[in-house]
Motif scaffolding. Structure first.
Motif, short mmCIF file in Angstrom:
data_model
loop_
_atom_site.label_atom_id
_atom_site.label_comp_id
_atom_site.label_asym_id
_atom_site.label_seq_id
_atom_site.Cartn_x
_atom_site.Cartn_y
_atom_site.Cartn_z
N ILE A 144 7.91 4.02 -7.36
CA ILE A 144 7.11 5.22 -7.20
C ILE A 144 5.63 4.86 -7.33
O ILE A 144 5.27 4.04 -8.17
CB ILE A 144 7.51 6.27 -8.26
CG1 ILE A 144 8.97 6.67 -8.08
CG2 ILE A 144 6.63 7.50 -8.18
CD1 ILE A 144 9.56 7.36 -9.28
N CYS A 145 4.78 5.47 -6.49
CA CYS A 145 3.36 5.19 -6.55
C CYS A 145 2.78 5.69 -7.87
O CYS A 145 2.98 6.86 -8.22
CB CYS A 145 2.65 5.89 -5.38
SG CYS A 145 0.87 5.73 -5.42
N PRO A 146 2.08 4.83 -8.60
CA PRO A 146 1.51 5.27 -9.89
C PRO A 146 0.34 6.22 -9.73
O PRO A 146 -0.02 6.93 -10.66
CB PRO A 146 1.08 3.95 -10.55
CG PRO A 146 0.83 3.03 -9.42
CD PRO A 146 1.79 3.42 -8.34
N SER A 147 -0.27 6.24 -8.54
CA SER A 147 -1.45 7.06 -8.31
C SER A 147 -1.09 8.51 -7.98
O SER A 147 -1.61 9.45 -8.57
CB SER A 147 -2.29 6.44 -7.19
OG SER A 147 -3.39 7.26 -6.90
N CYS A 148 -0.17 8.71 -7.01
CA CYS A 148 0.14 10.07 -6.56
C CYS A 148 1.58 10.49 -6.87
O CYS A 148 1.92 11.65 -6.70
CB CYS A 148 -0.14 10.20 -5.06
SG CYS A 148 0.91 9.17 -4.02
N GLY A 149 2.42 9.55 -7.31
CA GLY A 149 3.78 9.91 -7.69
C GLY A 149 4.72 10.13 -6.52
O GLY A 149 5.78 10.71 -6.69
N LYS A 176 0.84 -1.20 0.00
CA LYS A 176 0.00 0.00 0.00
C LYS A 176 0.88 1.25 0.00
O LYS A 176 1.90 1.29 0.68
CB LYS A 176 -0.88 0.01 1.26
CG LYS A 176 -2.27 -0.52 1.02
CD LYS A 176 -3.12 -0.31 2.25
CE LYS A 176 -4.53 -0.81 2.03
NZ LYS A 176 -5.38 -0.61 3.21
N CYS A 177 0.44 2.27 -0.71
CA CYS A 177 1.13 3.55 -0.71
C CYS A 177 0.93 4.22 0.64
O CYS A 177 -0.19 4.27 1.15
CB CYS A 177 0.60 4.43 -1.82
SG CYS A 177 1.28 6.08 -1.80
N SER A 178 2.01 4.75 1.24
CA SER A 178 1.90 5.41 2.53
C SER A 178 1.24 6.79 2.41
O SER A 178 0.79 7.36 3.38
CB SER A 178 3.29 5.56 3.16
OG SER A 178 4.14 6.25 2.28
N GLN A 179 1.23 7.32 1.19
CA GLN A 179 0.68 8.66 0.97
C GLN A 179 -0.83 8.61 0.69
O GLN A 179 -1.59 9.31 1.35
CB GLN A 179 1.41 9.32 -0.21
CG GLN A 179 1.16 10.81 -0.35
CD GLN A 179 1.77 11.61 0.78
OE1 GLN A 179 2.76 11.21 1.37
NE2 GLN A 179 1.19 12.75 1.09
N CYS A 180 -1.24 7.79 -0.29
CA CYS A 180 -2.64 7.79 -0.71
C CYS A 180 -3.33 6.45 -0.46
O CYS A 180 -4.54 6.36 -0.62
CB CYS A 180 -2.76 8.17 -2.19
SG CYS A 180 -2.05 6.95 -3.31
N GLY A 181 -2.59 5.40 -0.07
CA GLY A 181 -3.20 4.11 0.24
C GLY A 181 -3.49 3.24 -0.96
O GLY A 181 -4.05 2.17 -0.82
#
Ligand SMILES: [Zn+2]
Length: 62
Positions: A44-49, A31-36
């Motif tokens: 790098i998270c593809p959702s929020c970068g 899970k992304c720590s920024q946006c979940g």
């Protein structure tokens, strides 16, 4: 050079590959720590970068 004594059976080969496939399913999504959103670890998270608490990619969606 060492050679295998017997040919690997179809069952043994398929079981080995099945274990490998389940391992990928278990380990490859975090899970992304920024946006979940689901993301690959150490990527790098593809959702929020975001990566490692800071924005790496410039995204206008987040
Ligand atoms: Zn994210």
């Amino acid at each position: 050079m060492a050679l295998p004594k017997r040919k690997t059976s179809k069952r043994k080969l398929r079981v080995r590959r099945a274990i490998h496939a389940t391992k990928i399913d278990y380990a490859a999504v975090h899970k992304c720590s920024q946006c979940g959103a689901p993301k690959r670890p150490h990527r790098i998270c593809p959702s929020c970068g975001y990566y490692n608490g800071r924005q790496v990619l410039s995204s206008k969606t987040a």
